[in-house]
Enzyme design. Structure first.
Site, PDB file in Angstrom:
ATOM      1  N   ASP A  67       0.818  -1.218   0.000  1.00 61.69           N
ATOM      2  CA  ASP A  67       0.000   0.000   0.000  1.00 61.69           C
ATOM      3  C   ASP A  67       0.849   1.265   0.000  1.00 61.69           C
ATOM      4  O   ASP A  67       2.065   1.202   0.177  1.00 61.69           O
ATOM      5  CB  ASP A  67      -0.954  -0.014   1.213  1.00 61.69           C
ATOM      6  CG  ASP A  67      -0.249  -0.336   2.524  1.00 61.69           C
ATOM      7  OD1 ASP A  67       0.989  -0.350   2.553  1.00 61.69           O
ATOM      8  OD2 ASP A  67      -0.949  -0.575   3.523  1.00 61.69           O
ATOM      9  N   ASN A 136      -7.401  -2.380  14.330  1.00 60.82           N
ATOM     10  CA  ASN A 136      -8.794  -2.731  14.024  1.00 60.82           C
ATOM     11  C   ASN A 136      -8.874  -3.970  13.119  1.00 60.82           C
ATOM     12  O   ASN A 136      -9.916  -4.260  12.546  1.00 60.82           O
ATOM     13  CB  ASN A 136      -9.519  -1.545  13.369  1.00 60.82           C
ATOM     14  CG  ASN A 136      -8.873  -1.128  12.052  1.00 60.82           C
ATOM     15  OD1 ASN A 136      -7.947  -1.772  11.572  1.00 60.82           O
ATOM     16  ND2 ASN A 136      -9.377  -0.054  11.459  1.00 60.82           N
ATOM     17  N   HIS A 138      -7.094  -4.429  10.330  1.00 60.53           N
ATOM     18  CA  HIS A 138      -6.870  -4.213   8.900  1.00 60.53           C
ATOM     19  C   HIS A 138      -5.574  -4.863   8.426  1.00 60.53           C
ATOM     20  O   HIS A 138      -4.641  -5.056   9.204  1.00 60.53           O
ATOM     21  CB  HIS A 138      -6.949  -2.732   8.502  1.00 60.53           C
ATOM     22  CG  HIS A 138      -5.793  -1.864   8.885  1.00 60.53           C
ATOM     23  ND1 HIS A 138      -5.941  -0.652   9.518  1.00 60.53           N
ATOM     24  CD2 HIS A 138      -4.459  -1.997   8.694  1.00 60.53           C
ATOM     25  CE1 HIS A 138      -4.761  -0.098   9.691  1.00 60.53           C
ATOM     26  NE2 HIS A 138      -3.842  -0.886   9.215  1.00 60.53           N
ATOM     27  N   GLU A 143      -9.597  -1.677   5.311  1.00 59.56           N
ATOM     28  CA  GLU A 143     -10.233  -1.338   6.578  1.00 59.56           C
ATOM     29  C   GLU A 143     -11.502  -2.181   6.784  1.00 59.56           C
ATOM     30  O   GLU A 143     -12.058  -2.708   5.823  1.00 59.56           O
ATOM     31  CB  GLU A 143     -10.627   0.152   6.566  1.00 59.56           C
ATOM     32  CG  GLU A 143      -9.431   1.103   6.432  1.00 59.56           C
ATOM     33  CD  GLU A 143      -8.648   1.272   7.738  1.00 59.56           C
ATOM     34  OE1 GLU A 143      -8.683   0.360   8.597  1.00 59.56           O
ATOM     35  OE2 GLU A 143      -7.985   2.308   7.879  1.00 59.56           O
TER      36      GLU A 143
HETATM   37  C1  GLP Z   1      -0.499   0.563   8.606  1.00 56.50           C
HETATM   38  C2  GLP Z   1      -0.167  -0.238   7.343  1.00 56.50           C
HETATM   39  C3  GLP Z   1      -0.318  -1.709   7.561  1.00 56.50           C
HETATM   40  C4  GLP Z   1       0.339  -2.089   8.864  1.00 56.50           C
HETATM   41  C5  GLP Z   1      -0.420  -1.485  10.003  1.00 56.50           C
HETATM   42  C6  GLP Z   1       0.169  -1.804  11.352  1.00 56.50           C
HETATM   43  O1  GLP Z   1      -1.720   1.202   8.593  1.00 56.50           O
HETATM   44  N1  GLP Z   1      -0.891   0.156   6.191  1.00 56.50           N
HETATM   45  O2  GLP Z   1       0.224  -2.404   6.460  1.00 56.50           O
HETATM   46  O3  GLP Z   1       0.343  -3.488   9.016  1.00 56.50           O
HETATM   47  O4  GLP Z   1      -0.486  -0.092   9.844  1.00 56.50           O
HETATM   48  O5  GLP Z   1       1.266  -0.979  11.622  1.00 56.50           O
HETATM   49  P1  GLP Z   1       2.269  -1.170  12.806  1.00 56.50           P
HETATM   50  O6  GLP Z   1       3.122  -2.322  12.436  1.00 56.50           O
HETATM   51  O7  GLP Z   1       3.055   0.115  12.845  1.00 56.50           O
HETATM   52  O8  GLP Z   1       1.474  -1.378  14.020  1.00 56.50           O
END
Ligand code: GLP
Length: 248
Positions: A67, A136, A138, A143
């Site tokens: 993404d 959440n 995702h 989402e």
């Molecule tokens: C972001 C990314 C995800 C990631 C998630 C968790 O929103 N788009 O790909 O897995 O957050 O992030 P973190 O590893 O910093 O908790």
């Protein structure tokens, strides 16, 4: 699904790093599906370390990222393009033109998303897809919603995601409100999925995703349907699942 429980973030990173390193060692032309956020940083450090020791060669490896925020430039340190170069690509011998990330600067959502979907398909999808998990539930930027989106698409970020990701920005108003993300269908076409989770703030998402019902309200729950998933998580992230069966 295989679940590997580790003591902490460092141990999780080594185990997940080894899983990816094995794929790179066995298949010099592998397509790695990569992720951003704080979870994969240790995995990337592990891979960089192995590369520097001469154990791994990324010359013919390809990378497809999940993404990208919409509307911020590649030189913006908050962009996922910048993150990937900073945390991994510039430290290994992967070719620049073998690294693919949705172009967040393209204002044409439809054109960007269909071009990215075609690109990932033309590479045969990921041999292994590394995933973090949002608080959440995702994955990528898919989402919670009332359906599982199939292909790469533009999304409006959930309030809770903006809230969670504002730690990377100066203030919440600076967090982009839209992003381009691989769809759930794109992710599910990966031959293998490696999802990592660390810390208490992921405990609820891990329980709901892997021990709850499969529902688009918890996007990661779809992974229960993938034939080849490994969850590597630390004690804290698994803390709400301790009374559940560890192998599913
Ligand atoms: C972001 C990314 C995800 C990631 C998630 C968790 O929103 N788009 O790909 O897995 O957050 O992030 P973190 O590893 O910093 O908790």
């Amino acid at each position: 699904m295989r679940i590997i429980k580790c003591e902490n973030y460092a141990a999780m990173s080594i185990i997940a790093g080894k899983i990816i390193a094995d794929i790179v060692a066995k298949n010099r032309k592998a397509v790695l599906g990569l992720a951003t956020g704080s979870s994969p940083v240790g995995v990337y450090e592990y891979l960089i370390n192995k590369y520097k020791k001469g154990v791994l060669d990324f010359k013919e490896i390809k990378a497809v990222n999940l993404d990208e925020y919409k509307g911020i430039s590649k030189t913006n340190p908050h962009s996922y393009y910048y993150y990937m170069h900073d945390k991994l690509f510039k430290h290994i011998n992967i070719s620049n033109d073998a690294c693919f990330i949705p172009d967040g600067t393209n204002p044409d959502e439809e054109a960007e998303c269909s071009a990215y979907e075609r690109k990932v398909a033309s590479l045969g999808y990921a041999d292994i897809q590394l995933l973090g998990i949002g608080r959440n539930g995702h994955i990528g930027f898919n989402e919670p919603s009332d359906e599982f989106p199939e292909e790469t698409h533009a999304v409006c970020l959930a309030e809770s995601t903006i809230e969670a990701n504002k730690r990377f920005f100066d203030k919440a108003e600076d967090v982009p409100t839209k992003a381009y993300t691989m769809g759930i269908g794109t992710i599910m076409k990966a031959k293998e999925i490696l999802i990592i989770a660390s810390g208490l703030d992921k405990a609820e998402a891990v329980r709901n995703a892997f021990f709850g019902e499969v529902t688009p309200l918890v996007p990661a729950s779809i992974l229960q349907k993938h034939p080849n998933v490994i969850l590597v998580c630390d004690r804290e992230a698994f803390s709400l699942c301790e009374n559940k069966c560890s192998d599913r």
